[in-house]
Design an enzyme around this catalytic site. Structure first.
Site, PDB file in Angstrom:
ATOM      1  N   GLU A 115      38.593  54.359  46.351  1.00  0.00           N
ATOM      2  CA  GLU A 115      38.415  52.899  45.340  1.00  0.00           C
ATOM      3  C   GLU A 115      39.979  53.032  45.029  1.00  0.00           C
ATOM      4  OE1 GLU A 115      35.325  52.263  42.731  1.00  0.00           O
ATOM      5  OE2 GLU A 115      33.823  52.183  44.864  1.00  0.00           O
ATOM      6  N   HIS A 243      37.273  43.512  35.592  1.00  0.00           N
ATOM      7  CA  HIS A 243      37.039  44.001  37.596  1.00  0.00           C
ATOM      8  C   HIS A 243      38.308  42.972  38.163  1.00  0.00           C
ATOM      9  CE1 HIS A 243      35.886  44.921  41.572  1.00  0.00           C
ATOM     10  NE2 HIS A 243      35.422  45.516  40.667  1.00  0.00           N
ATOM     11  N   ARG A 294      42.784  49.335  38.887  1.00  0.00           N
ATOM     12  CA  ARG A 294      42.289  47.515  38.029  1.00  0.00           C
ATOM     13  C   ARG A 294      43.051  46.673  36.874  1.00  0.00           C
ATOM     14  NH1 ARG A 294      35.981  49.156  37.538  1.00  0.00           N
ATOM     15  NH2 ARG A 294      35.767  50.093  40.146  1.00  0.00           N
ATOM     16  N   HIS A 355      34.065  43.382  32.680  1.00  0.00           N
ATOM     17  CA  HIS A 355      33.441  44.929  33.807  1.00  0.00           C
ATOM     18  C   HIS A 355      32.561  45.321  33.225  1.00  0.00           C
ATOM     19  CE1 HIS A 355      32.009  46.242  37.051  1.00  0.00           C
ATOM     20  NE2 HIS A 355      32.705  47.779  37.209  1.00  0.00           N
ATOM     21  N   ARG A 390      39.860  52.700  33.046  1.00  0.00           N
ATOM     22  CA  ARG A 390      38.629  53.874  33.577  1.00  0.00           C
ATOM     23  C   ARG A 390      38.983  53.916  34.929  1.00  0.00           C
ATOM     24  NH1 ARG A 390      33.308  52.633  36.235  1.00  0.00           N
ATOM     25  NH2 ARG A 390      33.668  50.981  35.897  1.00  0.00           N
TER      26      ARG A 390
END
Ligand code: FAD
Ligand code: SIN
Length: 536
Positions: A115, A243, A294, A355, A390
């Protein structure tokens, strides 16, 4: 409308990964009540897709996971907390597997996904429905434990502190204590008193404060709002993670409400982001292209949408074999199909969506909040791990590590904290039955739009000031209504959402720089002197 009084050694508010993992670790040592506001599985945890980041192969290192986490955190992650989570995390993932959670394997070894922001594949997952598997395994274990009672449809209204004993509790008072919580039972329309030696706040995030979110409707920030009212320290609320890829469709992101997430693992598997002219745009924004963290991907999409006046961008994985896509992403493929989209043949429309809440109730290494007897873990807590942003799949990991740590703390605290019998029952003498329920639905809708339009991915001082004024009006109206009306979950949620919105806006107004998830056109770069956590 007051109801029963209950006494337990441990009161857990919330039945996601944080609450359940904690409950399982303390239940052999005392009685446990878990109160949860809807059906027990309904939680952000249940919808987690990508997986759990953990160093589980010899080719990966703690140092690499730590570096990736600190890089995403943009200078605000706490290095010691990061070390704790990264080094204790793999043990917690193994313990979860020993309990019965089953993760995707490749032959004899775990299959590890990739990811954004991770230098190597390190995401343990159960295909694309990791959270469902985690929640299933935890609830199965909870059900067989005689020491744990789960109370569904019980909505925690407020944490009980000295304030409820008639004492003045201010932020400056160093010795506030939590004695349990007042809990509204939706089925009997009564407010019940749950007394405990130790209370664990595990209420999750606040995505529902925004119009478009990947979170289920339970995510209304109740824990942060309750803790704030109880005078706990709250930190880093300006860092709301959007997100990049929620499915754009009429019933989801485009229309408000819960938007279906298209996991970052799809990009990790090789998907490209295209604008509506079919041009791949991420490489022009960041060298890591679709696998940048992100905040960068979400801002790039936002920029494309604003430049081009489009409503969505496209996510394309159709260059991969159909069988491979369906095998890795069965949940996402099925959801797309329900909207008439075939991910293996065509690009699918996506937009960013609220998100994850990086800030929250401030906790220390032992999951202690600033209030005696009150612990917190999971998305409601601000441990210092995420800093300003995060890293993908670090959230389930953090919840596992800190709920286990919280259990150790709780056992020590329980031995020295008696149940406080002096706590009075809930008093709503004089409160009226609600006459204007439309106020709740209208104001919830208005708040979500204000937050989406003015406190989103790209902020400005002007927009934040406007949001602050609007939110203040909503606060005054709802507070007046709350004081004279018998409570309902809907009214309490709205009150909490307004409190959380206020905390996000205030923290954003005070940060005079752009860092991680907080981007403002008036201070477009990071400022060294501003590089510190925020507190309210
Ligand atoms: P939750 O799982 O949200 O549980 C909160 C619980 O508290 C719920 O049971 C709720 O009903 C209850 N509750 C709330 N308020 C009250 C109240 N007032 N009274 C009583 N009960 C209350 N993270 C990852 O690490 N990896 C992923 O792959 C991943 N994918 C995600 C995908 C989606 C679609 C979403 C929404 C999130 C994802 N996340 C992921 C984030 C992660 O799932 C959450 O941060 C994490 O599960 C939070 O766990 P929690 O136990 O803190 O809260
Ligand atoms: C995802 O699967 O993209 C979500 C992962 C996360 O939120 O950590």
């Amino acid at each position: 409308m007051t109801g029963y009084r209950y006494e337990y050694d441990f009161l857990v508010i919330g039945s996601g990964v944080a609450g359940l993992w904690f409950a399982l670790h303390v239940a052999d040592h005392g009685s446990v009540a878990i109160v949860t506001k809807k059906e027990q599985a309904e939680s952000n945890t249940n919808y987690a897709q990508g997986g759990i980041a953990a160093v589980l192969t010899p080719s990966d290192t703690y140092g690499s996971h730590i570096d990736d986490t600190l890089a995403a955190g943009a200078g605000l992650s706490d290095p010691e907390i990061t070390r704790i989570v990264v080094t204790e995390g793999p043990g917690q993932v193994k313990a979860l597997m020993a309990l019965g959670a089953s993760f995707t394997r490749e032959g004899d070894t775990l299959h590890l996904g990739r990811e954004g922001g991770h230098a190597v594949p390190r995401i343990v997952h159960a295909r694309d429905a990791t959270g469902y598997e985690v929640e299933r395994a935890l609830l199965a274990a909870i059900q067989t434990h005689p020491g744990i009672t789960v109370f569904e449809y019980r909505y925690a209204v407020d944490l009980i502190t000295e304030h409820h004993l008639g004492q003045v509790v201010t932020k400056l008072r160093p010795d506030v204590n939590c004695f349990g919580a007042y809990v509204y039972d939706e089925r009997t329309d009564t407010v019940q008193t749950y007394l405990a030696r130790v209370t664990m706040l595990a209420t999750g995030g606040a995505g529902a404060v925004y119009l478009h979110t990947t979170n289920p409707a339970i995510a209304t920030g109740d824990g942060v709002a309750m803790a704030y009212r109880a005078k706990a320290r709250i930190s880093n609320m300006e860092f709301v993670q959007f997100h990049p890829t929620a499915l754009y469709w009429e019933s989801g992101a485009a229309a408000g409400g819960k938007a279906f997430l298209v996991s970052e693992a799809v990009r990790g598997h090789g998907a490209h982001l295209l604008n509506q002219s079919g041009k791949r745009f991420m490489p022009t924004y960041d060298g890591r292209a679709e696998l940048a963290p992100r905040d960068i991907v979400a801002r790039a999409i936002d920029d494309q949408l604003k430049q081009r006046g489009d409503d969505y961008v496209l996510l394309d994985i159709s260059h991969k074999p159909r069988k491979e896509i369906e095998e890795h992403f069965p949940t996402i493929t099925a959801a797309c199909r329900a909207y008439g989209l075939d991910m293996s043949r065509e690009p699918v429309p996506v937009v960013p969506s609220a998100h994850y809440q990086c800030g929250g109730v401030m906790t220390d290494q032992h999951a202690r909040t600033s209030i005696g007897g009150l612990l917190a873990s999971g998305e409601v807590a601000c441990t210092g791990l995420h800093g300003a942003n995060r890293l993908a799949s670090n959230s389930l990991l953090e919840a596992l590590v800190f709920s286990r740590r919280a259990a150790g703390t709780a056992l020590r605290l329980a031995a020295e904290r008696p149940i406080n019998q002096a706590v009075p029952d809930w008093d709503d003498t004089g409160a009226q039955r609600p006459q204007e329920a439309v106020l709740v639905t209208h104001n919830r809708d208005e708040l979500q739009r204000v937050m989406w339009d003015y406190v989103g991915i790209v902020r400005s001082t002007f927009r934040l000031d406007r949001a602050f004024r609007r939110t203040r009006l909503l606060y005054e109206e709802v507070e007046e209504f709350y004081q004279r009306t018998r409570i309902s979950s809907g009214l309490c949620e709205l009150r909490n959402m307004i409190a959380v919105a206020y905390l996000i806006i205030r923290s954003a107004q005070r940060r005079r720089e752009s860092r991680g998830l907080h981007y403002t056109v008036d201070y477009p770069g990071p400022v060294d002197a501003e590089c510190r956590p925020s507190y309210v």
